[in-house]
Motif scaffolding. Sequence first.
Motif, PDB file in Angstrom:
ATOM      1  N   SER A 169       3.565   0.042   2.006  1.00 28.19           N
ATOM      2  CA  SER A 169       3.643  -0.630   3.209  1.00 28.19           C
ATOM      3  C   SER A 169       4.516   0.091   4.700  1.00 28.19           C
ATOM      4  O   SER A 169       4.329   1.671   4.519  1.00 28.19           O
ATOM      5  N   PRO A 227       9.941  -3.470   5.312  1.00 31.45           N
ATOM      6  CA  PRO A 227       8.741  -3.024   4.763  1.00 31.45           C
ATOM      7  C   PRO A 227       7.829  -4.266   4.621  1.00 31.45           C
ATOM      8  O   PRO A 227       8.011  -4.986   3.985  1.00 31.45           O
ATOM      9  N   LEU A 228       6.936  -3.742   5.668  1.00 25.86           N
ATOM     10  CA  LEU A 228       5.572  -4.883   4.680  1.00 25.86           C
ATOM     11  C   LEU A 228       4.694  -4.273   4.491  1.00 25.86           C
ATOM     12  O   LEU A 228       4.180  -2.906   4.606  1.00 25.86           O
ATOM     13  N   LYS A 229       4.024  -4.958   3.619  1.00 26.54           N
ATOM     14  CA  LYS A 229       2.509  -5.008   3.050  1.00 26.54           C
ATOM     15  C   LYS A 229       1.692  -5.162   3.598  1.00 26.54           C
ATOM     16  O   LYS A 229       1.727  -6.409   4.223  1.00 26.54           O
ATOM     17  N   ARG A 230       0.315  -5.288   3.173  1.00 27.33           N
ATOM     18  CA  ARG A 230      -0.862  -5.984   3.868  1.00 27.33           C
ATOM     19  C   ARG A 230      -0.917  -7.779   2.679  1.00 27.33           C
ATOM     20  O   ARG A 230      -0.461  -7.912   1.427  1.00 27.33           O
ATOM     21  N   ASP A 259       1.605  -9.744   3.353  1.00 24.79           N
ATOM     22  CA  ASP A 259       2.680  -9.940   3.677  1.00 24.79           C
ATOM     23  C   ASP A 259       2.703 -10.772   4.500  1.00 24.79           C
ATOM     24  O   ASP A 259       2.376 -11.161   5.901  1.00 24.79           O
TER      25      ASP A 259
END
Length: 78
Positions: free
Chosen positions: A34, A47-50, A52
Amino acid sequence: MSRETYQVPSMGTQNTFDAQGGGYASAMAIDSPSVVYLCGECSARVPLKRGDQIRCKDCGHRVLYKERTKRMVQFQAR
């Protein structure tokens, strides 16, 4: 002139065909790290993941800024 057939470059395990789902399964989407962004409205750390949604989880604002790097950056002057 000799004609060579086009060969698709191999991507390793990054893009593999998923037989159960019938689509492509990406190894990056499963265990991707993230990245932390800052909300433009409430300054919360998001926090961002792919894959999101690009949205603050606290206030719902859609403008997120990437945090600055903590490592030292030095440029060579000429």
